[in-house]
Design an enzyme around this catalytic site. Structure first.
Site, mmCIF file in Angstrom:
data_model
loop_
_atom_site.group_PDB
_atom_site.id
_atom_site.type_symbol
_atom_site.label_atom_id
_atom_site.label_comp_id
_atom_site.label_asym_id
_atom_site.label_seq_id
_atom_site.Cartn_x
_atom_site.Cartn_y
_atom_site.Cartn_z
ATOM 1 N N TYR A 15 43.042 29.720 53.619
ATOM 2 C CA TYR A 15 43.576 30.659 52.252
ATOM 3 C C TYR A 15 43.238 31.889 52.319
ATOM 4 O O TYR A 15 44.020 32.958 52.322
ATOM 5 C CB TYR A 15 43.855 29.927 50.858
ATOM 6 N N HIS A 20 48.986 35.311 49.409
ATOM 7 C CA HIS A 20 48.609 34.718 48.097
ATOM 8 C C HIS A 20 47.380 35.044 47.454
ATOM 9 O O HIS A 20 47.001 34.950 46.374
ATOM 10 C CB HIS A 20 49.020 33.350 48.093
ATOM 11 N N TYR A 64 42.554 26.500 42.175
ATOM 12 C CA TYR A 64 43.907 26.865 42.968
ATOM 13 C C TYR A 64 44.878 27.565 42.032
ATOM 14 O O TYR A 64 44.634 27.563 40.819
ATOM 15 C CB TYR A 64 44.458 25.414 43.432
ATOM 16 N N ASN A 66 47.798 27.251 40.882
ATOM 17 C CA ASN A 66 48.768 26.449 39.690
ATOM 18 C C ASN A 66 48.002 26.320 38.461
ATOM 19 O O ASN A 66 48.623 25.823 37.544
ATOM 20 C CB ASN A 66 49.617 25.651 40.549
ATOM 21 N N ASP A 91 49.794 38.721 43.717
ATOM 22 C CA ASP A 91 50.722 38.762 44.786
ATOM 23 C C ASP A 91 52.032 39.005 44.150
ATOM 24 O O ASP A 91 52.428 38.375 43.123
ATOM 25 C CB ASP A 91 50.758 37.967 45.977
ATOM 26 N N ASN A 112 53.417 30.717 39.940
ATOM 27 C CA ASN A 112 53.047 29.555 39.184
ATOM 28 C C ASN A 112 51.603 29.995 38.728
ATOM 29 O O ASN A 112 51.109 29.475 37.451
ATOM 30 C CB ASN A 112 52.859 28.656 40.213
#
Length: 187
Positions: A15, A20, A64, A66, A91, A112
């Site tokens: 990532y 993101h 993470y 969420n 973002d 989220n």
């Protein structure tokens, strides 16, 4: 007076440098600029910087995207930082690439990470600095788009945009939400 900067992103090398993860990139920039090192804490990598007499706690959640609210709630509570002194950097697909938009409250806008923060804190009244990543993807490809690195063309100006976002975070702590909005949202 302490301020909390919650940079949203996902942990793991797959990532790193994705759209993101712009919140992580801004936090990393601030830490590097102030010779600070992140350490693993509860729900996040954390470090502290001082700037013009103010203390900024930089938080990169390890939960993470969420579940970002866990880190927000923990550090606000454990460090006794009021929600009014927190700014979330994230973002935003609805903004053109590199455009910054600071707001003091509002909806999660389908994000989220913001949604979980609002659910966990039971409020939408916290500052969020949205970093435009544009929406150059075909229908149904949103996840792939935000989880991919910035394009070669975008990477040319990316350091400048990250620096502007970092300056916005520091200004938020030094001059408050309204004055910072007047500067950040006009560029």
């Amino acid at each position: 007076m302490k301020y909390l900067m919650l940079g949203l992103g996902n942990i793991g090398p797959e990532y790193a440098n994705t759209r993101h993860n712009i919140g992580f990139m801004v936090a990393d920039y601030l830490a590097e600029k102030h010779d600070a090192r992140f350490e693993l804490g509860r729900h996040a990598f954390v470090t502290e910087i001082k700037h013009k007499g103010k203390t900024f706690v930089l938080v990169k959640p390890t939960t993470y995207m969420n579940l970002s609210g866990k880190a927000a709630a923990h550090y606000l509570t454990s460090l006794k930082i009021p929600v009014a002194n927190m700014v979330v950097v994230t973002d935003d697909l609805a903004l053109p690439y590199g455009k910054l938009r600071l707001k003091g409250k509002g909806s999660a806008g389908g994000h989220n990470g913001l949604k979980h923060i609002q659910e966990t804190l039971s409020t939408d009244e916290y500052a969020r600095l949205r970093f435009g990543v544009d929406a150059n993807f075909s229908k149904g490809r949103q996840v792939d788009y935000v989880l991919n690195p910035f394009s070669a063309d975008e990477q040319i100006d990316l350091p400048t945009h990250i620096e502007r976002a970092a300056d916005g975070v520091l200004m938020f702590g030094l001059q408050g939400l309204e004055r910072t909005m007047n500067v950040v949202n006009t560029k």
